[in-house]
Write a protein that holds these residues in place. Structure first.
Motif, PDB file in Angstrom:
ATOM      1  N   SER A   1     -28.818 -45.040 131.320  1.00 33.05           N
ATOM      2  CA  SER A   1     -29.158 -45.419 129.948  1.00 33.05           C
ATOM      3  C   SER A   1     -28.958 -44.186 129.079  1.00 33.05           C
ATOM      4  N   GLY A   2     -28.117 -44.310 128.052  1.00 36.38           N
ATOM      5  CA  GLY A   2     -27.834 -43.177 127.175  1.00 36.38           C
ATOM      6  C   GLY A   2     -28.509 -43.318 125.824  1.00 36.38           C
ATOM      7  N   LEU A   3     -29.124 -42.243 125.366  1.00 34.14           N
ATOM      8  CA  LEU A   3     -29.820 -42.233 124.087  1.00 34.14           C
ATOM      9  C   LEU A   3     -29.389 -41.011 123.285  1.00 34.14           C
ATOM     10  N   SER A   4     -29.294 -41.164 121.979  1.00 32.61           N
ATOM     11  CA  SER A   4     -29.030 -40.020 121.102  1.00 32.61           C
ATOM     12  C   SER A   4     -30.351 -39.501 120.543  1.00 32.61           C
ATOM     13  N   GLY A   5     -30.484 -38.193 120.483  1.00 35.28           N
ATOM     14  CA  GLY A   5     -31.735 -37.623 119.984  1.00 35.28           C
ATOM     15  C   GLY A   5     -31.532 -36.235 119.416  1.00 35.28           C
ATOM     16  N   GLN A   6     -32.650 -35.609 119.045  1.00 35.44           N
ATOM     17  CA  GLN A   6     -32.652 -34.252 118.527  1.00 35.44           C
ATOM     18  C   GLN A   6     -33.735 -33.444 119.224  1.00 35.44           C
ATOM     19  N   VAL A   7     -33.412 -32.184 119.499  1.00 31.17           N
ATOM     20  CA  VAL A   7     -34.401 -31.296 120.106  1.00 31.17           C
ATOM     21  C   VAL A   7     -35.468 -30.968 119.065  1.00 31.17           C
ATOM     22  N   VAL A   8     -36.743 -31.191 119.413  1.00 38.19           N
ATOM     23  CA  VAL A   8     -37.833 -30.839 118.492  1.00 38.19           C
ATOM     24  C   VAL A   8     -38.583 -29.601 118.964  1.00 38.19           C
ATOM     25  N   ASP A   9     -38.525 -29.302 120.278  1.00 39.83           N
ATOM     26  CA  ASP A   9     -39.164 -28.101 120.812  1.00 39.83           C
ATOM     27  C   ASP A   9     -38.455 -27.745 122.114  1.00 39.83           C
ATOM     28  N   ALA A  10     -37.530 -26.773 122.038  1.00 42.58           N
ATOM     29  CA  ALA A  10     -36.729 -26.430 123.211  1.00 42.58           C
ATOM     30  C   ALA A  10     -37.576 -25.837 124.324  1.00 42.58           C
ATOM     31  N   GLN A  11     -38.535 -24.999 123.971  1.00 37.52           N
ATOM     32  CA  GLN A  11     -39.362 -24.349 124.984  1.00 37.52           C
ATOM     33  C   GLN A  11     -40.218 -25.362 125.725  1.00 37.52           C
ATOM     34  N   ALA A  12     -40.758 -26.329 125.008  1.00 36.51           N
ATOM     35  CA  ALA A  12     -41.596 -27.352 125.635  1.00 36.51           C
ATOM     36  C   ALA A  12     -40.769 -28.486 126.246  1.00 36.51           C
ATOM     37  N   GLY A  13     -39.458 -28.503 125.961  1.00 37.53           N
ATOM     38  CA  GLY A  13     -38.600 -29.548 126.510  1.00 37.53           C
ATOM     39  C   GLY A  13     -38.838 -30.897 125.880  1.00 37.53           C
ATOM     40  N   LEU A  14     -39.004 -30.953 124.555  1.00 35.33           N
ATOM     41  CA  LEU A  14     -39.290 -32.192 123.852  1.00 35.33           C
ATOM     42  C   LEU A  14     -38.099 -32.605 122.992  1.00 35.33           C
TER      43      LEU A  14
ATOM     44  N   VAL B   1     -33.350 -54.413 136.208  1.00 33.58           N
ATOM     45  CA  VAL B   1     -34.113 -54.987 135.106  1.00 33.58           C
ATOM     46  C   VAL B   1     -33.764 -54.252 133.819  1.00 33.58           C
ATOM     47  N   SER B   2     -33.378 -55.001 132.794  1.00 32.11           N
ATOM     48  CA  SER B   2     -33.123 -54.414 131.479  1.00 32.11           C
ATOM     49  C   SER B   2     -34.350 -54.619 130.601  1.00 32.11           C
ATOM     50  N   VAL B   3     -34.830 -53.525 130.000  1.00 30.47           N
ATOM     51  CA  VAL B   3     -35.993 -53.596 129.121  1.00 30.47           C
ATOM     52  C   VAL B   3     -35.613 -53.002 127.767  1.00 30.47           C
ATOM     53  N   GLY B   4     -36.263 -53.494 126.715  1.00 29.99           N
ATOM     54  CA  GLY B   4     -35.933 -53.036 125.380  1.00 29.99           C
ATOM     55  C   GLY B   4     -37.112 -52.432 124.660  1.00 29.99           C
ATOM     56  N   ALA B   5     -36.803 -51.411 123.860  1.00 29.04           N
ATOM     57  CA  ALA B   5     -37.776 -50.814 122.949  1.00 29.04           C
ATOM     58  C   ALA B   5     -37.066 -50.701 121.604  1.00 29.04           C
ATOM     59  N   GLY B   6     -37.261 -51.698 120.744  1.00 30.08           N
ATOM     60  CA  GLY B   6     -36.524 -51.731 119.483  1.00 30.08           C
ATOM     61  C   GLY B   6     -35.045 -51.933 119.747  1.00 30.08           C
ATOM     62  N   THR B   7     -34.224 -51.044 119.210  1.00 28.02           N
ATOM     63  CA  THR B   7     -32.777 -51.147 119.425  1.00 28.02           C
ATOM     64  C   THR B   7     -32.324 -50.466 120.712  1.00 28.02           C
ATOM     65  N   HIS B   8     -33.237 -49.827 121.406  1.00 22.23           N
ATOM     66  CA  HIS B   8     -32.889 -49.108 122.634  1.00 22.23           C
ATOM     67  C   HIS B   8     -33.075 -50.003 123.853  1.00 22.23           C
ATOM     68  N   GLU B   9     -32.184 -49.821 124.836  1.00 23.13           N
ATOM     69  CA  GLU B   9     -32.285 -50.589 126.070  1.00 23.13           C
ATOM     70  C   GLU B   9     -32.209 -49.645 127.259  1.00 23.13           C
TER      71      GLU B   9
END
Length: 361
Positions: free
Chosen positions: A243-256, A316-324
Motif C-alpha cells: 500500500s503506497g501513501l504520499s506524505g510529508q516528514v513532520v519530525d525526522a528525529q522522531a520518525g513521524l 482484505v482491503s480496508v479504507g480510511a477516507g480516500t486511502h486504501e
C-alpha cells in the motif's frame, strides 16, 4: 572447482540503442563465479536485450562484455563458452533427448565413452534417466525444458544464460522446475544469468536480483533486500504487493510522517536520517505486516471494503477516507470480517518503508 567456475562475468558500461530509442543506458554489473543473478523487470525494460548482448547475439553500442578478464565483445556466440536455455525449449525434433544433450559434445569431438558418461550424468542430475531414448514430441513441456537445461550444461559452460525458461509452462510445473533449476545450478556451481518478469521466481532462486526499468538499473541486491528495502518507488511498487501513501516528514528525529486525510502522524519506528522536515515522501506498507483489531494508540479507524480468498491467506482491503490498505490474514479472523464493518488498522513499528518522492527509476 574447475577453472571455468573461477571466471567472473563483467558487464562494463554496456549500452544499446535501437532506431534512436535507448534500450539500455550504460550498465555496470559483475556476476561472481557460481552466482545466480536474475535480471527482473517489466516488458521493454532491457533485460532480454542485455542477455542477448552477453550471449553474443547482439552487439552493444558501447561498453564491453568480459569473462574472467577476457574481452568477448567482438566474438561470435559459439566461441564465448556459454550455454543458453530459451523460453521455447529449441530442441531438435529429429533427435532423441539423449542425442539433443550430446549435440554440443559431438561438436567438440568427445570420445564415445566420455560422451556417454557425461550424458548419463546429466540425465541423472535432471531426474530423467529413463527418457534418453524419447523424442521431444514424446516429452511434456517441463521434461523438454529439463533436457534443454541438460544440453546447455553438457559443455560445462563458464556461464549459463536462461531467457525466461519457465514462462511457457503451467503454474505447478513452473514451481517444480524453478526449484530444479536452482538445485542443478547450485550442484554444478555454474555462474548463471537468469531473465524473468516473474517477481516470485526471481526472489525464490536468486543470489542477487537486478531490477531494470526503462533500460536503467533501479536496484541490485539480495532478494530479501530488494523486497524489504526497495531503493525507489518503482522497485517498491513493482516487487510484491504494498500500500503506497504520499506524505510529508513532520519530525525526522522522531520518525513521524503526516499523510493527508489521517488525523495523526504515522510513526515509522526509527529516526529518518537524511530526511528533513516538510520533505515529500512515499510510504510503503506490505500486507503481511499490517494487523486489524480494536482501537489502540496510533491505530487508524478503517472500514472493510473487500475480501479476496487466495488460498494460504485472505487479502482484505480496508479504507480510511480516500486511502486504501491491504492486509493478509489467515484463518478465522478473515472469515469473521463482514464487508462494511468498522475496525482499526495497526501498523507495527518498523513496518513502514519511506522513500523520497523525487527518487527516479
Amino acid at each position: 572447482m574447475t577453472q571455468s567456475q573461477l571466471k567472473h562475468l563483467h558487464l562494463d558500461s554496456v549500452s544499446k540503442t535501437y532506431a534512436g530509442q535507448v534500450a539500455l543506458h550504460p550498465l555496470e554489473l559483475i556476476v561472481s563465479p557460481g552466482e545466480l543473478v536474475t535480471l527482473l523487470g517489466p516488458s521493454g525494460c532491457g533485460k532480454t536485450t542485455l542477455l542477448r548482448i552477453v550471449a553474443g547475439f547482439l552487439s552493444p553500442d558501447g561498453g564491453r562484455v568480459l569473462l574472467g578478464g577476457r574481452d568477448l565483445t567482438g566474438l561470435p556466440a559459439r566461441t564465448r563458452d556459454m550455454g543458453m536455455v530459451f523460453q521455447s525449449y529449441s530442441l531438435f525434433p529429429n533427435l532423441t533427448a539423449g542425442e539433443n544433450v550430446a549435440f554440443g559434445l559431438d561438436v567438440r569431438r568427445l570420445g564415445s565413452a566420455e560422451k556417454k558418461q557425461r550424458v548419463d550424468e546429466l540425465f541423472a542430475l535432471i531426474g530423467l534417466g529413463e527418457f534418453q531414448g524419447r523424442y521431444p514430441a514424446q516429452l511434456s513441456g517441463g521434461q523438454q525444458q529439463r533436457v534443454a537445461l541438460a544440453r546447455a550444461l553438457a559443455i560445462r559452460p563458464s556461464v549459463l544464460l536462461l531467457d525466461e525458461p519457465l514462462s511457457a509452462l503451467d503454474a505447478q510445473v513452473r514451481l517444480n522446475l524453478r526449484d530444479e533449476i536452482r538445485r542443478v545450478q547450485q550442484q554444478t556451481g555454474t555462474t548463471t544469468l537468469f531473465v524473468t518478469h516473474d517477481q516470485e521466481e526471481a526472489l525464490a532462486i536468486s543470489d542477487r536480483v537486478v531490477v531494470l526499468n526503462q533500460g536503467r538499473v533501479a536496484q541490485v541486491g539480495p532478494p530479501a533486500e530488494i523486497y524489504r528495502r526497495p531503493a525507489t518507488p518503482f522497485v517498491a511498487e513493482f516487487i510484491g504487493r504494498s500500500s503506497g501513501l504520499s506524505g510529508q516528514v513532520v519530525d525526522a528525529q522522531a520518525g513521524l510522517v503526516q499523510v493527508a486525510g489521517l488525523n495523526a502522524p504515522l510513526g515509522v519506528g526509527r529516526p529518518l536520517g537524511g530526511f528533513s522536515r516538510g520533505e515529500a515522501v512515499r510510504l510503503y506498507l506490505r500486507p503481511e505486516e499490517l494487523r486489524l483489531g480494536t482501537q489502540a494508540p496510533g491505530s487508524i479507524p478503517v472500514q472493510i471494503r473487500q475480501k479476496r480468498f487466495l488460498g494460504a491467506v485472505t487479502r482484505v482491503s480496508v479504507g480510511a477516507g480516500t486511502h486504501e490498505f491491504e492486509i493478509d490474514l489467515q484463518g478465522a479472523q478473515a472469515e469473521a470480517l463482514a464487508l462494511g464493518e468498522e475496525t482499526h488498522l495497526h501498523v507495527p513499528s518498523g513496518a513502514i518503508h519511506v522513500i523520497r518522492e523525487t527518487v527516479s527509476a
